[in-house]
Design an enzyme around this catalytic site. Sequence first.
Site, mmCIF file in Angstrom:
data_model
loop_
_atom_site.group_PDB
_atom_site.id
_atom_site.type_symbol
_atom_site.label_atom_id
_atom_site.label_comp_id
_atom_site.label_asym_id
_atom_site.label_seq_id
_atom_site.Cartn_x
_atom_site.Cartn_y
_atom_site.Cartn_z
ATOM 1 C CD GLU A 179 -9.944 -5.951 -3.453
ATOM 2 O OE1 GLU A 179 -10.668 -6.810 -3.316
ATOM 3 O OE2 GLU A 179 -8.866 -5.436 -2.922
ATOM 4 C CD GLU A 374 -10.458 -1.643 -0.835
ATOM 5 O OE1 GLU A 374 -9.693 -2.536 -0.178
ATOM 6 O OE2 GLU A 374 -11.456 -1.761 -1.621
HETATM 7 C C1 BG6 Z 1 -10.283 -5.475 -0.059
HETATM 8 C C2 BG6 Z 1 -11.966 -5.349 -0.432
HETATM 9 O O1 BG6 Z 1 -10.200 -6.887 -0.709
HETATM 10 O O2 BG6 Z 1 -9.912 -5.651 1.031
HETATM 11 C C3 BG6 Z 1 -12.654 -4.854 1.020
HETATM 12 O O3 BG6 Z 1 -12.198 -4.440 -1.531
HETATM 13 C C4 BG6 Z 1 -11.909 -5.458 1.972
HETATM 14 O O4 BG6 Z 1 -13.935 -5.058 0.732
HETATM 15 C C5 BG6 Z 1 -10.417 -5.161 2.163
HETATM 16 O O5 BG6 Z 1 -12.651 -5.422 3.298
HETATM 17 C C6 BG6 Z 1 -9.703 -5.570 3.404
HETATM 18 O O6 BG6 Z 1 -9.870 -6.963 3.432
HETATM 19 P P1 BG6 Z 1 -10.437 -7.565 4.718
HETATM 20 O O7 BG6 Z 1 -10.503 -9.094 4.524
HETATM 21 O O8 BG6 Z 1 -9.260 -7.396 5.951
HETATM 22 O O9 BG6 Z 1 -11.616 -7.097 5.182
#
Ligand code: BG6
Length: 476
Positions: A179, A374
């Site tokens: 990211e 993701e």
């Molecule tokens: C992304 C990141 O922003 O979202 C992860 O690459 C992160 O590291 C994921 O865990 C989900 O966000 P969160 O804040 O719910 O953990």
Amino acid sequence: MGFPKNFLWGGATAANQYEGAYNVDGRGLANVDLLPAGEDRRAVVCGEKKMFDFQDGYFYPAMNAIDGYHRYKEDMALFAEMGFKTYRMSISWTRIFPNGDEEMPNEKGLKYYEDVFKECKKYNIEPLVTISHFDVPMYLVEKYGSWRSREMIGFFEKYCRTILTRYKGLVKYWLVFNEINMILHAPFMGAGLYIGDLDEKEAERVKYQAAHHELVANALAVKIAHEIDSENQVGCMLAGGKHYPYSCDPNDVLVSQLRDREDYFFSDVQARGEYPSYMLRKFEREGIQVDFEEEDIEILKENTVDFISFSYYMSRVGTANPEIAEQTTGNVFDSVKNPYLPSSEWGWQIDPVGMRVILVELYDRYQKPLFVVENGLGVNDIPDSEGNINDDERINYLTDHMKAMKDAIDLDGVPVMGYTMWGCIDIVSAGSGEMKKRYGFIYVDRDNLGNGTLKRTKKKSFDWYKKVIASNGEIL
Ligand code: BG6
């Protein structure tokens, strides 16, 4: 039709949210270790509050996380049982170079990841490795101010060369910066930048200067990866999610387009090899002085990424009149609330169609293969009296998003290489620092304060995902 035969189904984690063992086997301290749980986290994440060491009265969830460092074999066996074709994970920079500027790497760190990759191979799981999932050695943060300094490029280059050489033949899919656009929104978590002592204009300059250094470092990583092994494929990684106009007022449309560019600026450089004219104009107009070396132009041009990867959790909304619209949260991207969408417990808007929208948009823009690295839903899963976790909400979320991805492949002809569900095992939340914001197919017995046995338990979604993979997405 449907998902391609060799589609890479899997799951994703990041070192600092998974491994723990923050000071084991010679590992050095990193920015991501110093993000406290609780109400000050956001200010630290955003580089507004300085926290360069552990302070009394705070709990630091990454210190021990879910102890993946010692339990990866057990976890990998569970991933293999689900039928993972790929596992996205990251290397902790400070396990390899504890301070970041050493002559020689830390053999224990190198050996650790070699073992992890061998464990992947044992199950025919292809590792997809993020070189920097937000982490920067604290020594470099303190001595050089992190990525604001050009010297970082050399340290990072050495780190990349070391791991790319050592893991040749074991890893072929690489992502350089997780990211990368997060640097503008969460500068300390995303890039080790503390900017709390700067005025707004200088803070903006520092962020773009640091981003430039990361972009050059990204291009050099691509170059080294290709030189070391022509089989290597390197992707950029963007926090994705399109801005929809709040209304069809042309001013809302324009604002949304301009907001999208804050994200696409990074992938434009990484995929096309040059700064987009809109960004150069912005620098000129706003007096943002970003120093380039002459060689940078060529380095960027000659070393573009092989594929585009991104995270997708939600779409966002842009409006020229923010005062009339309700705000919502989403990671560190605040956005206007979309009245057509439901939200998760954490206020993240749920928009499966947006998955197709972003896939189509990114492919139209770059014509390079895409990888969804993701996607997932954070839920406070609570085991029932028999210890079962019936996470139907997660199953529904994932089904809808996978269907949208399938539509992009089938109906729009977008080439998608794979899909790694975020937090395939419950890990520490990056944004909130909580453990109870769970994403996994596998439940981990640990609470927000670090109490619990760390026992792993399959949730209902575990068997569901196993069937999805076995049918190559046909059962959706
Ligand atoms: C992304 C990141 O922003 O979202 C992860 O690459 C992160 O590291 C994921 O865990 C989900 O966000 P969160 O804040 O719910 O953990």
